[in-house]
Design a protein around this motif. Structure first.
Motif, PDB file in Angstrom:
ATOM      1  N   TYR A 175       1.078 -10.284   3.440  1.00 10.59           N
ATOM      2  CA  TYR A 175       0.996  -9.171   4.387  1.00 10.59           C
ATOM      3  C   TYR A 175       2.236  -8.279   4.335  1.00 10.59           C
ATOM      4  CZ  TYR A 175      -3.099 -11.497   6.289  1.00 10.59           C
ATOM      5  OH  TYR A 175      -4.338 -12.057   6.429  1.00 10.59           O
ATOM      6  N   LEU A 176       3.406  -8.874   4.308  1.00 11.35           N
ATOM      7  CA  LEU A 176       4.620  -8.055   4.260  1.00 11.35           C
ATOM      8  C   LEU A 176       4.767  -7.354   2.917  1.00 11.35           C
ATOM      9  CD1 LEU A 176       7.216 -10.306   6.140  1.00 11.35           C
ATOM     10  CD2 LEU A 176       5.907  -8.348   7.007  1.00 11.35           C
ATOM     11  N   ASP A 177       4.207  -7.953   1.865  1.00 10.53           N
ATOM     12  CA  ASP A 177       4.287  -7.320   0.539  1.00 10.53           C
ATOM     13  C   ASP A 177       3.541  -5.996   0.501  1.00 10.53           C
ATOM     14  OD1 ASP A 177       5.747  -9.441  -0.551  1.00 10.53           O
ATOM     15  OD2 ASP A 177       3.914 -10.580  -0.914  1.00 10.53           O
ATOM     16  N   MET A 178       2.621  -5.784   1.439  1.00 12.77           N
ATOM     17  CA  MET A 178       1.880  -4.525   1.472  1.00 12.77           C
ATOM     18  C   MET A 178       2.761  -3.351   1.871  1.00 12.77           C
ATOM     19  SD  MET A 178      -1.091  -5.063   0.401  1.00 12.77           S
ATOM     20  CE  MET A 178      -2.150  -6.460   0.024  1.00 12.77           C
ATOM     21  N   LEU A 179       3.973  -3.643   2.345  1.00  7.95           N
ATOM     22  CA  LEU A 179       4.905  -2.572   2.689  1.00  7.95           C
ATOM     23  C   LEU A 179       5.684  -2.093   1.475  1.00  7.95           C
ATOM     24  CD1 LEU A 179       6.253  -4.048   6.050  1.00  7.95           C
ATOM     25  CD2 LEU A 179       4.558  -2.229   5.753  1.00  7.95           C
ATOM     26  N   ARG A 180       5.563  -2.799   0.359  1.00 14.15           N
ATOM     27  CA  ARG A 180       6.212  -2.355  -0.881  1.00 14.15           C
ATOM     28  C   ARG A 180       5.315  -1.347  -1.590  1.00 14.15           C
ATOM     29  NH1 ARG A 180       6.273  -5.551  -4.643  1.00 14.15           N
ATOM     30  NH2 ARG A 180       5.109  -7.372  -3.932  1.00 14.15           N
ATOM     31  N   PRO A 181       5.861  -0.621  -2.585  1.00 10.59           N
ATOM     32  CA  PRO A 181       5.014   0.317  -3.341  1.00 10.59           C
ATOM     33  C   PRO A 181       3.780  -0.376  -3.901  1.00 10.59           C
ATOM     34  CG  PRO A 181       7.309   0.710  -3.864  1.00 10.59           C
ATOM     35  CD  PRO A 181       7.282  -0.511  -2.993  1.00 10.59           C
ATOM     36  N   LEU A 182       2.631   0.238  -3.702  1.00 14.93           N
ATOM     37  CA  LEU A 182       1.368  -0.348  -4.127  1.00 14.93           C
ATOM     38  C   LEU A 182       1.195  -0.229  -5.628  1.00 14.93           C
ATOM     39  CD1 LEU A 182      -1.054   0.920  -1.336  1.00 14.93           C
ATOM     40  CD2 LEU A 182       0.036  -1.324  -1.527  1.00 14.93           C
ATOM     41  N   GLU A 183       0.638  -1.268  -6.217  1.00 11.05           N
ATOM     42  CA  GLU A 183       0.353  -1.261  -7.645  1.00 11.05           C
ATOM     43  C   GLU A 183      -0.791  -0.305  -7.933  1.00 11.05           C
ATOM     44  OE1 GLU A 183      -0.505  -5.312  -7.772  1.00 11.05           O
ATOM     45  OE2 GLU A 183       1.569  -5.964  -7.585  1.00 11.05           O
ATOM     46  N   GLY A 184      -0.606   0.536  -8.895  1.00  9.39           N
ATOM     47  CA  GLY A 184      -1.614   1.537  -9.215  1.00  9.39           C
ATOM     48  C   GLY A 184      -1.374   2.853  -8.523  1.00  9.39           C
ATOM     49  N   GLY A 185      -0.416   2.899  -7.593  1.00  8.70           N
ATOM     50  CA  GLY A 185      -0.041   4.153  -6.952  1.00  8.70           C
ATOM     51  C   GLY A 185      -0.981   4.711  -5.925  1.00  8.70           C
ATOM     52  N   PRO A 186      -1.927   3.918  -5.327  1.00 13.86           N
ATOM     53  CA  PRO A 186      -2.794   4.519  -4.311  1.00 13.86           C
ATOM     54  C   PRO A 186      -2.066   4.695  -2.990  1.00 13.86           C
ATOM     55  CG  PRO A 186      -3.270   2.192  -4.502  1.00 13.86           C
ATOM     56  CD  PRO A 186      -2.238   2.506  -5.553  1.00 13.86           C
ATOM     57  N   THR A 187      -2.620   5.551  -2.139  1.00 17.32           N
ATOM     58  CA  THR A 187      -2.126   5.735  -0.778  1.00 17.32           C
ATOM     59  C   THR A 187      -3.153   5.138   0.167  1.00 17.32           C
ATOM     60  OG1 THR A 187      -1.088   7.809  -1.449  1.00 17.32           O
ATOM     61  CG2 THR A 187      -1.347   7.431   0.899  1.00 17.32           C
ATOM     62  N   CYS A 188      -2.698   4.285   1.092  1.00 21.62           N
ATOM     63  CA  CYS A 188      -3.648   3.622   1.969  1.00 21.62           C
ATOM     64  C   CYS A 188      -2.947   3.213   3.255  1.00 21.62           C
ATOM     65  CB  CYS A 188      -4.233   2.395   1.266  1.00 21.62           C
ATOM     66  SG  CYS A 188      -5.648   1.674   2.129  1.00 21.62           S
ATOM     67  N   PRO A 189      -3.599   3.373   4.412  1.00 17.68           N
ATOM     68  CA  PRO A 189      -2.987   2.959   5.681  1.00 17.68           C
ATOM     69  C   PRO A 189      -2.790   1.448   5.734  1.00 17.68           C
ATOM     70  CG  PRO A 189      -5.258   3.658   6.014  1.00 17.68           C
ATOM     71  CD  PRO A 189      -4.915   4.011   4.615  1.00 17.68           C
ATOM     72  N   ILE A 190      -1.694   1.036   6.346  1.00 10.44           N
ATOM     73  CA  ILE A 190      -1.323  -0.370   6.348  1.00 10.44           C
ATOM     74  C   ILE A 190      -2.347  -1.221   7.085  1.00 10.44           C
ATOM     75  CG2 ILE A 190       0.089  -0.126   8.439  1.00 10.44           C
ATOM     76  CD1 ILE A 190       0.824  -2.360   5.363  1.00 10.44           C
ATOM     77  N   GLY A 191      -2.961  -0.686   8.134  1.00 10.47           N
ATOM     78  CA  GLY A 191      -3.964  -1.456   8.861  1.00 10.47           C
ATOM     79  C   GLY A 191      -5.153  -1.809   7.988  1.00 10.47           C
ATOM     80  N   PHE A 192      -5.610  -0.858   7.192  1.00  9.25           N
ATOM     81  CA  PHE A 192      -6.729  -1.126   6.294  1.00  9.25           C
ATOM     82  C   PHE A 192      -6.332  -2.156   5.244  1.00  9.25           C
ATOM     83  CE2 PHE A 192      -9.333  -0.324   2.521  1.00  9.25           C
ATOM     84  CZ  PHE A 192     -10.600  -0.331   3.077  1.00  9.25           C
ATOM     85  N   LEU A 193      -5.124  -2.064   4.725  1.00 11.66           N
ATOM     86  CA  LEU A 193      -4.656  -3.045   3.746  1.00 11.66           C
ATOM     87  C   LEU A 193      -4.676  -4.448   4.328  1.00 11.66           C
ATOM     88  CD1 LEU A 193      -1.592  -1.114   2.233  1.00 11.66           C
ATOM     89  CD2 LEU A 193      -3.805  -1.493   1.141  1.00 11.66           C
ATOM     90  N   TRP A 194      -4.239  -4.594   5.564  1.00  7.77           N
ATOM     91  CA  TRP A 194      -4.198  -5.922   6.179  1.00  7.77           C
ATOM     92  C   TRP A 194      -5.604  -6.463   6.451  1.00  7.77           C
ATOM     93  CZ3 TRP A 194       0.331  -4.685  10.047  1.00  7.77           C
ATOM     94  CH2 TRP A 194       1.550  -4.807   9.366  1.00  7.77           C
ATOM     95  N   VAL A 195      -6.512  -5.594   6.845  1.00  5.13           N
ATOM     96  CA  VAL A 195      -7.894  -6.039   7.062  1.00  5.13           C
ATOM     97  C   VAL A 195      -8.485  -6.532   5.743  1.00  5.13           C
ATOM     98  CG1 VAL A 195     -10.242  -5.274   7.618  1.00  5.13           C
ATOM     99  CG2 VAL A 195      -8.331  -4.575   9.060  1.00  5.13           C
TER     100      VAL A 195
END
Length: 568
Positions: A79-99
């Protein structure tokens, strides 16, 4: 005196109508459908819309490159790793990433788990639209609003795709629904507290829902100010409104900070360059007028169908009619609630903060407002006395029938061709075969994910490579189990096969690879090499834009040195 009294009564009537819901889209006797007929059509649209969304989900379309680039981030991260730069360069809200990460951890990494939350959002949007439409309209207008959303191809597509656009639609509609409930009963401040409670989760999961929340906040503030001194404008109401705005600002600031954290400067620059045509040209008035016309007849309003080059003109005209009608009816609160998010989005686009138009996926948060305004506009077109339009009812039935055919046609097309492009289908079919069959008589390892060869700070630097890695996890039995290579099983009869994925638009450090190959040949004997080619065709009959390659290097253990004869 009489004229003054009449004027006062008219002002009171106008003010009353401005708050009265549901709207009287049709005068008495002009609605083409009876309440029972409208209810039946609404149910038909709900059933067909549900079938279309579930069918596309069940058909399990192959990933496309953007979807794979985002999904690859759920393979190894926490979960905390989602705060680092995303692989592949997409932009995405953190809430959606955690879900999404939670669903992957619970259900495993698959197309179904990655698309389950968007499907739930898509189905919930349908039924919530029915509730909102019945709050706002009666009869034909309510059926049209539900029908437009049920038949909307973008809404069907993004209900079965592992991206946040389906949740944009639902959360934008949910904020609108709560605001409408409060407008109906402004004395009940529980709706304001529900809006305040929904705001943090909504903004964390969906970037553009902040536009809907901002418009709702403006509507509530204006209404409370107009009703000051009445039971519907107490300190408790203002407290709830203030809480909603504090939570909105704090969550939005946190979401922006999290997004900036998981984007590199290169990706920020690339994103702005990619969407440059979706920002208004403020320095050229003629160009701005043309840009606005193209934006509003293009992708922005593509519900239930539409697209570039004016394909959404019919929906645009219906929405324009709705704006005129709402102004005539003095329904300023509802107009601000439905059109205000687009105005805020346009301001953000002028500041180069969020694209306006460009592609329908970035405007899915506006989908419910477009459907509702299209229903108002279409209702205004149909609000003609029957004596002046004797075949109006037959015309309406034909239109509703054609609207019902759209989700049916979507299902037929999806079943006939269950993929976004043939390129995606071919690559997934190959992956299903390759990761099982080529590992049957050998130890199959990946240079990047198993051996760490050529790994740079971004694991997946473009979508095709992300598809390769996602399919590896899904279709390689060993990778799906999370097991390391079984080096002790490698022998002359069971070789080691090392797989290298090469995409021409990805930087390949050949020096690093050459060092790896030289080192391997000190300990292993290279006995074979084969290459699979994956051309990417932009359209049928056209030459490929580029060609990806999958290269397999086959090794066996080096033969032990021959024993030397003992000295005499």
């Amino acid at each position: 005196m009489l004229m003054g009294a009449a004027a006062g009564e008219n002002r009171v009537a106008a003010a009353t109508r401005a708050w009265k819901l549901p709207l009287e889209v049709f005068d008495p006797g002009t609605d083409p459908l009876s309440p029972q007929q409208a209810a039946r059509w609404t149910l038909v649209f709900l059933v067909l819309g549900t079938i279309a969304r579930v069918a596309r989900f069940a058909l399990r379309f192959p990933f496309w490159y953007d979807e794979a680039a985002l999904s690859s981030n759920f393979l190894e991260r926490g979960y905390l790793d989602m705060l680092r730069p995303l692989e592949g360069g997409p932009t995405c809200p953190i809430g959606f990433l955690w879900v999404q990460l939670t669903l992957v951890k619970l259900l495993g990494f698959s197309e179904f788990s990655l698309r389950l939350f968007p499907l739930a959002c898509g189905l919930a949007s349908l039924w919530l639209m029915r509730h909102v439409a019945l709050r706002l309209f009666r009869g034909t207008a309510a059926a049209i609003a539900v029908g437009v959303l049920a038949a909307s191809y973008p809404a069907v597509r993004y209900a079965a795709e592992g991206k946040p656009y389906g949740s944009d639609l639902l959360l934008g509609l949910a904020m609108t629904a709560l605001a409408i409930e409060w407008l109906r009963r402004p004395d009940r401040r529980r709706w304001l507290w529900l809006m305040a409670g929904l705001t943090p989760a909504a903004v964390a999961i969906s970037f553009p829902v902040v536009f809907v929340a901002g418009a709702a906040s403006a509507v509530v503030a204006f209404a409370l100010w107009k009703r000051r001194g009445t039971p519907g404008s107490s300190v408790g109401h203002w407290t709830a409104w203030l809480a909603m705005n504090v939570l909105l600002l704090c969550t939005f600031a946190g979401s922006v900070a999290a997004t900036r954290a998981n984007l590199t400067q290169r990706e920020l620059e690339r994103t702005e360059d990619y969407w440059r045509d979706a920002f208004p040209p403020l320095d050229w008035p003629v160009g701005l007028a043309k840009w606005l016309a193209e934006a509003h007849t293009g992708e922005l309003l593509a519900h239930p169908f539409g697209g570039k080059h004016g394909a959404s003109t019919l929906t645009a005209l219906a929405c324009l009619t709705a704006i005129v009608v709402l102004l005539q009816w003095r329904q300023f609160a509802l107009l601000t609630l439905l059109a205000g998010p687009a105005v805020l989005n346009l301001v953000a686009a002028a500041m180069h903060r969020y694209p306006y138009g460009g592609h329908i996926r970035l405007a899915m948060y506006l989908g419910s407002a477009v459907c509702l305004m299209a229903a108002i506009g279409a209702g205004a077109w149909l609000a003609v006395p029957a004596r002046r339009w004797p075949r109006k009812r037959a015309f309406v039935l034909v239109v509703l029938g054609l609207l019902a055919l759209l989700p049916v046609g979507t299902v037929v097309r999806d079943v006939a061709s269950p993929c976004r492009t043939p390129n995606d289908q071919r690559f997934r079919d190959f992956s299903r075969w390759f990761w099982v069959n080529r590992a049957f008589d050998a130890e199959l390892v990946c240079l990047k994910t198993d051996l760490g060869v050529g790994v740079d700070p971004l694991l997946c630097v473009e979508g095709d490579e992300a598809m390769y890695i996602c399919y590896q996890r899904m279709y390689s039995p060993r990778h799906a189990r999370g097991e390391p290579p079984a080096w002790d099983r490698v022998s002359a009869d069971r070789p080691l096969r090392c797989v290298r994925f090469i995409a021409p638009i990805v930087h390949q450090d050949e020096a690093v690879f050459d060092l790896w190959l030289a080192d391997m040949q000190l300990r292993w004997r290279l006995v074979g090499q084969e290459t699979y080619f994956f051309p990417f065709f932009p359209k049928r009959g056209a030459p490929p834009d580029y060609v990806n390659r999958l290269v397999i290097y086959e090794f066996v253990p080096a033969a032990p040195a021959a024993p030397q004869p003992a000295p005499q």
